[in-house]
Design an enzyme around this catalytic site. Structure first.
Site, PDB file in Angstrom:
ATOM      1  N   GLY A 154      43.504  17.969 -61.928  1.00  0.00           N
ATOM      2  CA  GLY A 154      42.819  17.718 -63.184  1.00  0.00           C
ATOM      3  C   GLY A 154      43.634  16.979 -64.214  1.00  0.00           C
ATOM      4  O   GLY A 154      43.230  16.872 -65.371  1.00  0.00           O
TER       5      GLY A 154
ATOM      6  N   VAL B  89      41.097  13.777 -61.140  1.00  0.00           N
ATOM      7  CA  VAL B  89      40.279  13.434 -62.309  1.00  0.00           C
ATOM      8  C   VAL B  89      41.245  13.466 -63.487  1.00  0.00           C
ATOM      9  O   VAL B  89      41.636  14.534 -63.951  1.00  0.00           O
ATOM     10  CB  VAL B  89      39.123  14.428 -62.515  1.00  0.00           C
ATOM     11  CG1 VAL B  89      38.298  14.042 -63.731  1.00  0.00           C
ATOM     12  CG2 VAL B  89      38.243  14.494 -61.273  1.00  0.00           C
TER      13      VAL B  89
ATOM     14  N   LYS C 230      37.798  20.854 -59.689  1.00  0.00           N
ATOM     15  CA  LYS C 230      38.739  20.105 -60.521  1.00  0.00           C
ATOM     16  C   LYS C 230      39.541  21.150 -61.288  1.00  0.00           C
ATOM     17  O   LYS C 230      38.997  21.876 -62.121  1.00  0.00           O
ATOM     18  CB  LYS C 230      38.007  19.195 -61.515  1.00  0.00           C
ATOM     19  CG  LYS C 230      38.993  18.442 -62.416  1.00  0.00           C
ATOM     20  CD  LYS C 230      38.390  17.961 -63.712  1.00  0.00           C
ATOM     21  CE  LYS C 230      39.513  17.438 -64.619  1.00  0.00           C
ATOM     22  NZ  LYS C 230      39.070  17.114 -65.972  1.00  0.00           N
TER      23      LYS C 230
ATOM     24  N   SER D 148      42.495  21.815 -63.842  1.00  0.00           N
ATOM     25  CA  SER D 148      43.352  21.198 -64.863  1.00  0.00           C
ATOM     26  C   SER D 148      44.462  22.129 -65.338  1.00  0.00           C
ATOM     27  O   SER D 148      45.192  21.797 -66.259  1.00  0.00           O
ATOM     28  CB  SER D 148      42.498  20.768 -66.066  1.00  0.00           C
ATOM     29  OG  SER D 148      41.519  19.843 -65.672  1.00  0.00           O
TER      30      SER D 148
ATOM     31  N   SER E  86      35.593  16.965 -70.674  1.00  0.00           N
ATOM     32  CA  SER E  86      36.263  17.264 -71.940  1.00  0.00           C
ATOM     33  C   SER E  86      36.592  15.987 -72.704  1.00  0.00           C
ATOM     34  O   SER E  86      36.456  15.923 -73.932  1.00  0.00           O
ATOM     35  CB  SER E  86      37.553  18.043 -71.675  1.00  0.00           C
ATOM     36  OG  SER E  86      37.292  19.193 -70.906  1.00  0.00           O
ATOM     37  N   ASN E  87      37.035  14.943 -71.976  1.00  0.00           N
ATOM     38  CA  ASN E  87      37.396  13.687 -72.634  1.00  0.00           C
ATOM     39  C   ASN E  87      36.186  12.891 -73.098  1.00  0.00           C
ATOM     40  O   ASN E  87      36.323  11.946 -73.867  1.00  0.00           O
ATOM     41  CB  ASN E  87      38.263  12.838 -71.702  1.00  0.00           C
ATOM     42  CG  ASN E  87      39.613  13.466 -71.499  1.00  0.00           C
ATOM     43  OD1 ASN E  87      40.472  13.414 -72.368  1.00  0.00           O
ATOM     44  ND2 ASN E  87      39.813  14.111 -70.355  1.00  0.00           N
TER      45      ASN E  87
END
Length: 295
Positions: A190, A207, A164, A166, A45-46
């Site tokens: 996450g 992460v 992961k 989040s 996403s980043n």
């Protein structure tokens, strides 16, 4: 495959013309090389993954792989909306040098994404993938929480090695660790805001977007938790919560990129329609890092 440790989900650097800036990417990678990360995540996403063309995605993975020591893992986002496209993308990521594929939940038809549909999707992807799969649950972006029963079923697949998560639901993460303890399955936090809590419940690593900015302190938090130095870990975690909120839910990728610049990395612009922060937002972001002793 041991996923224990900290992974920054890399931001994708763009030039002022919003083209991928590979020279700046290599520059950031050189700076990250001195931090004891377990590996790197690209195309999450980043990394503005939805805004990159297929060709750019492969070039980014290839660029990072060339710069990354072989003892550090490269996780690459390969999730698409259809199962067929996800399989094709995952194979391509493996060919470009990824060690692990990070596969986000398909969500466009979220009403139809039942446990059964998601188990079928991930099973077909894992069956076809030449590299291990890590499930990626990010309900803030997808509007979809990968059901716990689906995770527990998928954890039994020999080529699905972790998740992961989040979402920030610590009870759920603890249950995942507990219910998959007989499987070769690892839970990754996450986000940096609940890293210590995740480790206390048995998560393997994290992460964390904030690792793009404060990589060394997050690796220190990882070490403190594994050494059982919980008071020091708690003090450090407390100082990371507000900066983490600022570069994730509060200001998102534009905030993350702005903060990177204060710590010697290239942040640069996002791709439209992601807009830069206003001057007042920049001031608020900076204040969040200052009041917690980072600037």
């Amino acid at each position: 495959l041991n996923l224990g440790g900290i992974f920054p989900p890399l931001a994708t650097p763009f030039s002022p013309m919003q083209e991928v800036d590979y020279a700046q990417l290599e520059g950031n990678l050189r700076r990250y090389a001195s931090i004891p990360f377990r590996g790197l995540v690209v195309l999450g996403s980043n990394g503005e993954y939805p805004y990159l063309a297929p060709r750019e995605r492969l070039e980014v993975v290839s660029c990072v792989r060339r710069a990354l020591p072989r003892d550090r893992l490269l996780l690459a986002g390969s999730g698409c909306e259809s199962t067929q496209a996800t399989i094709e993308q995952t194979v391509s990521m493996a060919e470009a040098g990824a060690d692990v594929a990070l596969v986000v939940t398909p969500c466009y038809y979220r009403g139809a994404m039942t446990s059964a549909a998601l188990v079928q999707h991930y099973t077909e992807v894992a069956d076809a993938s030449p590299i291990p799969i890590v499930l990626y649950n990010v309900p803030a972006n997808t509007g979809l929480d990968l059901p716990l029963e689906a995770v527990l079923t998928l954890a039994q697949h020999p080529n699905i090695i972790g998740i992961k998560d989040s979402g920030g639901d610590i009870t759920r993460m603890g249950l995942m660790v507990h219910k998959t303890r007989q499987e070769d399955f690892q839970v990754l936090a996450g986000s940096a805001g609940f890293l210590l809590a995740s480790y206390a419940l048995g998560a393997s690593g994290g992460v964390c977007a904030l690792a793009n900015v404060l990589g060394a302190p997050l690796c220190q938090l990882d070490s403190l938790c594994h050494e059982g130095r919980w008071q020091e870990a708690r003090d450090l975690q407390h100082r990371l919560i507000e900066p983490n909120m600022a570069v994730t839910r509060r200001f998102g990728v534009p905030g993350l990129k702005k903060a990177m610049e204060w710590f010697g990395y290239y942040g640069g612009p996002c791709r439209a329609p992601l807009a830069p922060l206003s001057p007042s937002q920049v001031e608020e972001l900076r204040g969040t890092f200052s009041t917690n002793g980072w600037l």
